[in-house]
Design a protein around this motif. Sequence first.
Motif, mmCIF file in Angstrom:
data_model
loop_
_atom_site.group_PDB
_atom_site.id
_atom_site.type_symbol
_atom_site.label_atom_id
_atom_site.label_comp_id
_atom_site.label_asym_id
_atom_site.label_seq_id
_atom_site.Cartn_x
_atom_site.Cartn_y
_atom_site.Cartn_z
ATOM 1 N N VAL A 7 0.859 -1.181 0.000
ATOM 2 C CA VAL A 7 0.000 0.000 0.000
ATOM 3 C C VAL A 7 0.894 1.229 0.000
ATOM 4 O O VAL A 7 1.859 1.300 0.743
ATOM 5 C CB VAL A 7 -0.904 -0.011 1.245
ATOM 6 N N GLN A 8 0.568 2.181 -0.873
ATOM 7 C CA GLN A 8 1.459 3.317 -1.067
ATOM 8 C C GLN A 8 1.144 4.484 -0.134
ATOM 9 O O GLN A 8 2.024 5.236 0.230
ATOM 10 C CB GLN A 8 1.314 3.769 -2.520
ATOM 11 N N TYR A 9 -0.135 4.652 0.211
ATOM 12 C CA TYR A 9 -0.530 5.785 1.045
ATOM 13 C C TYR A 9 -1.096 5.290 2.365
ATOM 14 O O TYR A 9 -1.829 4.301 2.395
ATOM 15 C CB TYR A 9 -1.555 6.661 0.322
ATOM 16 N N SER A 10 -0.791 6.011 3.425
ATOM 17 C CA SER A 10 -1.174 5.525 4.743
ATOM 18 C C SER A 10 -2.689 5.489 4.909
ATOM 19 O O SER A 10 -3.205 4.651 5.641
ATOM 20 C CB SER A 10 -0.521 6.388 5.830
ATOM 21 N N ASP A 11 -3.412 6.362 4.226
ATOM 22 C CA ASP A 11 -4.863 6.344 4.411
ATOM 23 C C ASP A 11 -5.549 5.236 3.618
ATOM 24 O O ASP A 11 -6.766 5.103 3.651
ATOM 25 C CB ASP A 11 -5.494 7.718 4.128
ATOM 26 N N GLU A 12 -4.757 4.440 2.900
ATOM 27 C CA GLU A 12 -5.333 3.304 2.172
ATOM 28 C C GLU A 12 -5.118 1.988 2.905
ATOM 29 O O GLU A 12 -5.625 0.951 2.473
ATOM 30 C CB GLU A 12 -4.708 3.211 0.780
ATOM 31 N N ILE A 13 -4.378 1.999 4.008
ATOM 32 C CA ILE A 13 -4.044 0.747 4.688
ATOM 33 C C ILE A 13 -5.318 0.028 5.125
ATOM 34 O O ILE A 13 -5.538 -1.134 4.782
ATOM 35 C CB ILE A 13 -3.134 1.000 5.912
ATOM 36 N N LEU A 14 -6.162 0.728 5.874
ATOM 37 C CA LEU A 14 -7.341 0.061 6.412
ATOM 38 C C LEU A 14 -8.343 -0.324 5.313
ATOM 39 O O LEU A 14 -8.819 -1.471 5.307
ATOM 40 C CB LEU A 14 -8.008 0.910 7.498
ATOM 41 N N PRO A 15 -8.666 0.583 4.379
ATOM 42 C CA PRO A 15 -9.578 0.168 3.305
ATOM 43 C C PRO A 15 -9.080 -1.065 2.548
ATOM 44 O O PRO A 15 -9.857 -1.988 2.265
ATOM 45 C CB PRO A 15 -9.623 1.397 2.373
ATOM 46 N N VAL A 16 -7.785 -1.101 2.237
ATOM 47 C CA VAL A 16 -7.263 -2.234 1.466
ATOM 48 C C VAL A 16 -7.284 -3.507 2.312
ATOM 49 O O VAL A 16 -7.682 -4.580 1.839
ATOM 50 C CB VAL A 16 -5.842 -1.924 0.942
ATOM 51 N N ALA A 17 -6.897 -3.394 3.593
ATOM 52 C CA ALA A 17 -6.915 -4.578 4.455
ATOM 53 C C ALA A 17 -8.347 -5.099 4.585
ATOM 54 O O ALA A 17 -8.600 -6.303 4.477
ATOM 55 C CB ALA A 17 -6.334 -4.241 5.826
ATOM 56 N N GLU A 18 -9.281 -4.205 4.791
ATOM 57 C CA GLU A 18 -10.683 -4.613 4.924
ATOM 58 C C GLU A 18 -11.165 -5.311 3.643
ATOM 59 O O GLU A 18 -11.775 -6.380 3.696
ATOM 60 C CB GLU A 18 -11.559 -3.379 5.202
ATOM 61 N N TYR A 62 -15.657 5.056 0.988
ATOM 62 C CA TYR A 62 -15.900 6.473 1.180
ATOM 63 C C TYR A 62 -15.467 7.263 -0.044
ATOM 64 O O TYR A 62 -15.987 8.324 -0.318
ATOM 65 C CB TYR A 62 -15.062 6.897 2.391
ATOM 66 N N SER A 63 -14.472 6.763 -0.765
ATOM 67 C CA SER A 63 -14.010 7.513 -1.938
ATOM 68 C C SER A 63 -13.781 6.543 -3.090
ATOM 69 O O SER A 63 -13.451 5.373 -2.893
ATOM 70 C CB SER A 63 -12.733 8.304 -1.623
ATOM 71 N N ILE A 64 -13.977 7.056 -4.294
ATOM 72 C CA ILE A 64 -13.734 6.254 -5.494
ATOM 73 C C ILE A 64 -12.279 5.819 -5.516
ATOM 74 O O ILE A 64 -11.950 4.692 -5.872
ATOM 75 C CB ILE A 64 -14.068 7.086 -6.753
ATOM 76 N N GLU A 65 -11.402 6.711 -5.092
ATOM 77 C CA GLU A 65 -9.972 6.427 -5.092
ATOM 78 C C GLU A 65 -9.652 5.203 -4.235
ATOM 79 O O GLU A 65 -8.914 4.311 -4.655
ATOM 80 C CB GLU A 65 -9.193 7.652 -4.595
ATOM 81 N N HIS A 66 -10.196 5.160 -3.037
ATOM 82 C CA HIS A 66 -9.923 4.008 -2.165
ATOM 83 C C HIS A 66 -10.528 2.732 -2.754
ATOM 84 O O HIS A 66 -9.900 1.672 -2.734
ATOM 85 C CB HIS A 66 -10.475 4.256 -0.760
ATOM 86 N N ALA A 67 -11.729 2.835 -3.281
ATOM 87 C CA ALA A 67 -12.375 1.656 -3.862
ATOM 88 C C ALA A 67 -11.526 1.089 -4.995
ATOM 89 O O ALA A 67 -11.376 -0.129 -5.130
ATOM 90 C CB ALA A 67 -13.774 2.020 -4.359
#
Lengths: 728, 728
Positions: B287-298, B454-459
Motif C-alpha cells: 500500500v502506497q498511502y497511509s490512508d489506504e491501509i485500512l480500506p485495502v486490508a478490509e 468512502y471515496s472512489i480512489e480508495h475503492a
Amino acid sequence: MNPIKGHLAPRSALHDFLAPDSIAVVGASLDPTKRGYKAMVGLVKDGYPGTIYPINPKADQILGIKAYASLADLPGPADLALICTPAPSVPELLRQCGANGVKGAVILASGFGETGTEGARLEQELLAAARDAGVRIVGPNTSGIFNLHQKVNLLALDNVKPGDIGIVSQSGNMLLSLALEAQHNGQVGFSTYVGPGNQTDIGFEDYLRYLGEDVHTRVATLYVEGFRDGRAFLDVARETTALKPVVVYKSGATEQGQKAASSHTGALAGSYAMTVDLLRQAGVSVVQYSDEILPVAEGLGLLQQARGKRVAVLADGGGQATIASDRLAEAGLELAELSDTTRSRLGEILFPQASLANPVDVAGSTDTKPSLLADCMAILAEDEGVDSVFLVGMFGGYSIRFAEELLGDEMRGAESMIELARKTDKPLVIYSLYTPIKPPALRRLHEAGLPVYYSIEHAVRVLAALGERGHYLSTCADHDVPSALTPAPEMQAVFARARDEGRDLLEPEAKTLLRTHGVDVPIERLARGAEDLAAVASEFGERPVAMKVVSKDILHKSDAGGVRLNLQGEVALRAAHAAIMASCQTYDPAAEIEGVLVSPMARKGVEVIIGVSRDPIFGPVLMFGLGGIFVEVLEDVAFRAIPLSRHDARSMVEQIKARKILGGVRGEAAVDQEALVDLLLKVSSLVEAYPDLKELDLNPVIAYDDGYAVVDARVIVTENPVIEEADS
Amino acid sequence: MNPIKGHLAPRSALHDFLAPDSIAVVGASLDPTKRGYKAMVGLVKDGYPGTIYPINPKADQILGIKAYASLADLPGPADLALICTPAPSVPELLRQCGANGVKGAVILASGFGETGTEGARLEQELLAAARDAGVRIVGPNTSGIFNLHQKVNLLALDNVKPGDIGIVSQSGNMLLSLALEAQHNGQVGFSTYVGPGNQTDIGFEDYLRYLGEDVHTRVATLYVEGFRDGRAFLDVARETTALKPVVVYKSGATEQGQKAASSHTGALAGSYAMTVDLLRQAGVSVVQYSDEILPVAEGLGLLQQARGKRVAVLADGGGQATIASDRLAEAGLELAELSDTTRSRLGEILFPQASLANPVDVAGSTDTKPSLLADCMAILAEDEGVDSVFLVGMFGGYSIRFAEELLGDEMRGAESMIELARKTDKPLVIYSLYTPIKPPALRRLHEAGLPVYYSIEHAVRVLAALGERGHYLSTCADHDVPSALTPAPEMQAVFARARDEGRDLLEPEAKTLLRTHGVDVPIERLARGAEDLAAVASEFGERPVAMKVVSKDILHKSDAGGVRLNLQGEVALRAAHAAIMASCQTYDPAAEIEGVLVSPMARKGVEVIIGVSRDPIFGPVLMFGLGGIFVEVLEDVAFRAIPLSRHDARSMVEQIKARKILGGVRGEAAVDQEALVDLLLKVSSLVEAYPDLKELDLNPVIAYDDGYAVVDARVIVTENPVIEEADS
C-alpha cells in the motif's frame, strides 16, 4: 487566516438571476417525486425571502403559495425561472420568459445535444429563442442551482449550510458527494452552486467570473468534464486567481486527446496533461483525485498561502513524521532547515530525547502537556527559514488517550493555535489521527477556521496547494508577456503564397521565417539542381554536411530516401544528390522537387523539441520536451498557452521529468537553458504575429552549453476556408 | 466472500505468550497516568479470563487483584510478562522471568539501541539475559501488544473490537490511527496487534509467521520502518500470502537507499522501489498511502480476489463513472468489454437512454427502483468477460434524495447484493457517496461483510489489490524456480585466484564465466601485446571492431582513453593499440595492463542493463532496466530477489515504464523478450552457483529481434574476510 481580499468589479449579468428577488417555478408540482415539488419545498423550507411564483395550469396553490396558469399571468416580473418541464416545451416557455422580463432560466430537461442530431436541433432552437427573448440560460440538462446566502435552494438539499465555497459541477452526483462530505466535516459550507449542463448559453468562464465577483465566495471550485471555450476560461481564471483561489478537478485524466492534428505536436495536445498545464499557468489549483477536492478547497479558503516550499513538521510520533516526510517530498515540498535559535528554543521546552531536527519529534514531551505543541508551532512559525508549519499526530486525543485531566490544557493549546493562526502570515496545517471522532479541541479549531485533516495525504495536498498558490502569486510580476513582434512583410508574403498554393511552408521558408526573427538556424544552402553542387561544396569545404530533399509533396523525407548524412566534398555531394533524386522519384513520381538543402552536420548536444498547435478549445499552445523517445514513448512534455511570459517559458523547462539531462549527465556539460527560454519566447511571439501559422514543429533543436541549433523546422499553414458549393 | 482457507501448521513459539493463560504486569501501578495502571485496566475492563499477577513491591493489590512484590513471589508461572519499568532494570527482570518460567516478555522501555552506544550495549545485555533465561522478547521500545480474541488488551484501547485484521506496526500512532479509523468505520475489528519495537529478539518475519498461523487473523497488516532480516521476511511472506492476504505499508518511500555498493547496480539497490518490488514478488499487497491501509486490508479480508483486470463499472451518474474510469486506468485495470448477452439483458431492465457500454450508466432508470442496481450487478457478474463489478454512485441514498418510500426497495437491493456476493466468485466493490452518513442500506451491506467505500480512489485501490492478489495466486504455478546450475570447477578456480589476488574478475574472465554457462557473449580476442594484433586482424578481416584495455587497475576504461571503436584492418588496430597503451600509461603509470580485448562492433539494438547486488537486508537481488539515461536519470528499473522464477523474470521485463521501446518504436523491430527472460534466469542461477560473486553488471546488453549480445560485463568478487589484529 485568509481574508477575502477584493473582488472584480461586478460585471457579470449572472448576478441578476443567480441572486434573484423573485423566482418562477415553471412546472411546480403537487407530486412529491417531481423536481417541481422539490424546488418549491427547498425555497419554502429555507425561507426564501423573495417572491415565489408557482406556475401550474391545474393548481390554485402549491405549498400554500398562489399558483398561476402561465408566465403570462404573473402580476410582476420574475428574475429567475426554473423550468421543470420536458425538452419540447422549453423554446416556447423561453419566449414567454422574455415577455415577462425573466433574466435567466434554469432548464433541467435533458434530451438536447447530448442525445444526438434531433436533440442538437432542439438545442439550437432553444438558444435562438433565448437570444430573441433576451433570457440567459443555465443548462439545459443541468441538475440546477442553489445560492444559500440568498436562501435559493432549488435542489432542496438537506443539511447544506451557507459558507464560502462556490461550486460549478458538471456532475450532479459530484455536488451531492461534496455536500455529504461537507455535512460529515461539519464546518464547511457553500455559497452558490451551478450545474452548467450543456453550456448552451453560459459556459464555465461565465460562472467563474460570477464566482470571482461574488462576495460570499472565497474559493471557486469546479468539476469540469469539458470546457466550451477553454481560452476564455483561462483568461477569466488568470484574473480570478489573482484575487481568490480557484480549484479545478478535470475529469478524463486518461482519455486520449483529440487528434485533429497533422503534426507530431498535435498528437500530444488536447490531452489531460495539456489541460492541467494550461490551468496551472493561469494560477488554478488543479486537484488530481476526487476525494481531495473538498479538503483542498477548504484549506485554500481558510489558510494563508505559503511563501515557499519549506515545511516544518512537528510530530508526536516518529512513524507519522516519516510518512509526512515521504509525502512532502513526493509533492515537491521540502523539509525546512531549522535555525540554531529555533532548535535551542525548542530544546528549552522539550525533553532531552526530543529530536530537534526537522521533522521535530517531541518524544513524549507533550504527553502530560499537549499545549506545548502550540508553543512549538509558534517557535517554528517565527523561523525565517520556515514557510509553513505542519502538525502531525494525536493532538485533540491526549485527553482521551492519556488522562481526562488533560482536557483543559489541550483546549488551551487549541486556543493558542487559533491565536497563532491569527498573528502569523504562515499557514498552520493540522493533521490529527483523532479527526474521525471529533474530540472537543479539534471541534474548537475547526469552528475557529483552522481545518483539521483526516489523513496525512490530504493535509500534504493542502500544503502543496498553498505552496503552489503562494509561488504563483509571488511570481505574478514575472507573468508579463514580452511585447509582440512585428511581422515581416516578406514573410507575410511567403505565407500568402503558401496559402494560395494550398501547401505548407517549405523547410527553407520555415527556416527563413525563424532567422528573420532572430532564431539561431545554422547556415544552409539550397541546391536547386546538380549544377549548384560545386558552389555549395566549395562553400562548406571539408566540413561534413547533411543533404535533405525539399518538396511540398514529401512530408516524410527519411522514408522517401530523401536524407543523406555525413557527406564530405563535391564527389560525395554529387553521389548523394543523384541517390536522393532517384529515391524520391521512385517514392512519389508526381512529387514536385524544389531541390536539396545542404547544411553542416550539427554538433552533438541534447535534442529538444518545440511544437505549436492551435487547440480547438484552448487556442494556440506551445509544447516543449526532450526529443526522441522522451516525447514519443514517455510523453514527458510541458504545455503553455501562447503568449508565454518569461516565467512560463522558464517553468516549462523546469517542469519536464528529464530536466536532469539538461543539467548535464554522463559527463556532458549543462545546456544553456536561458537560450532555450529565449527560443520559446521567440516562437510564442512568432505565432502571435503570423495568424496563418497553424502548427509548427522544431524537431530537433539541438541544445548546447552555448546556445542551440534548430536542425529541422516545419510550419503548417492554415487552410483557406473551404467555400461550400450550394446544393444543386 | 472470502473464507479463511487454511493455515500454516502451528510452529511459531509466539503463540505461547501472544495468547497467554497468565500475565504478570511488572510495574503494575496505582497511578492512572502510568502504563502499569493502564494495562491493568485494559485486562480487567475487557474481562481477561486468565490469571493476572500485578507486580509491585509497594502495593497489596491493584484494581482489587492481589499484587506481588516480585516475579519470584508468584504462586505459579506466567506465560507473558509485561515489563513497564525503566531500561536499566530490564536485564535483571528477564533473569527473574526465566526462573519463573515466563515464555515471553513485552518490554515497553526505550533507552536502548535507538539512543546510541550506551543504549546499544544495554540492548545486547538484555538480549543475552533473555537467551540465558529462555525468554522471548517483544521490543524493547514497543508500544505493546493486544490480542482481542483472548481479551488481552494491554494497550487499554477503548472501542477496538475483535475482528480479523492482525497488525504489526513499528509506529504506535499508526496503530492508534487505524483503531480510530476502525471505530469510525464501525465494522472493522482486529485480532492481534504487536509493536515490534527494536526487534532485538523477534522480528517482522516471526510476527508474520504468527499471524499466518493465527486462526483469528484473516489479513496480516504491517507498518514497517525497517526490516531486520528482509530475506527471512520474504520467505515467510511467500508462504503466508499463499493462504491469506498480507498488506504492507513501508515508510521511507523517498529515502535515499544505502550506498554500500561499488557498482552502478548497487547505487539503485537498497531503495524503497527495490523493497516494494521484492515484497510484491512474494505476493505481498503493498500500500502506497497511509490512508489506504485500512480500506485495502478490509477489502482483501472480506472480498474475493479477482481473476483478472477486467472491471465492469455500474454507475448512476456520468461524472463519477468517468472518475472511476480514470482511476481504474491509472491503477492498471481495464474496463471489461461486455458481451452482447449482457448488454441485451441490461437493456431489458433499464431505460432506453441508459448507456450499456462499460461504464454502464443507468441514466435515471433506478431513481424510483434502486434495487435494479443489484439486478444489474448480477447480470454483470455473470458475464464471462468481467472479473469484478464496481458499483459507483448514490446507492443507500435513494430514499434520502428521492423519496422515503424507496427505503424498502433499497433494503431489498442491499439484500440482493449480499446474496449475489455469497453466490458469485467475483468481487463486488461498492462506492457510495452516502457513505459519510451511513444510511440503513449501507449499514446492512457492511454488517453482512460487504464493505462500502468512502471515496472512489480508495475503492479502486481495493480493486487493484484484489486483481493483483488474484493474478499472483493464479500464476503461483509459474513461481517455481528453475533448477540450480552446477558451478564449473575452472570458473571456481578463477574466482579463487581473483580473491587471492584481492581483485575483481577481469572482463575476459567475466565473459568466460558467462559463456561457460550458455550466455551469448560475442566472440572477442585478447591481444596481450602488439605481436598478437596481426592474428587478431586477420581473424576479423574487414569487420569493424572495438578495442578495450584489460587491466584490474583501470575501472573506468573510457576515462583512461582505453577504448577505441570502429577500427578496420591491421593498420588501424596497431595505431589504436599504441594510442591506448600510451593513454593508459599516462592515466595510471602503475597500472598492470593485461592487454586489449578486440571484438566486432555490436549491431544496433536496444541497450538494456542487468545488474546483481547483494543487499545487506534482502540478500542477492537482480536489477533490470533499459540502458543509459533510463537507468541513470529516470531510474526506470525492476528488482527481484534471486532466485528468480520464469514468471518473475517475465514480470520484470513487463514492469519497466519504457517497455514500449522493447516492443519496437520509431520503426524498429520488437526485441526478443524471451531471450532476455532466459538471460535473466541464467544470471540468477549463476549468482546462486558462485557465492564469491558479489556484484555483477552486464552493461550494456544489446537486445535484438533474434537474441542479444552482452557487450560489457563486470563481476565484483567478495572480499576475503578481513582478519582483525588483536589490540597490542
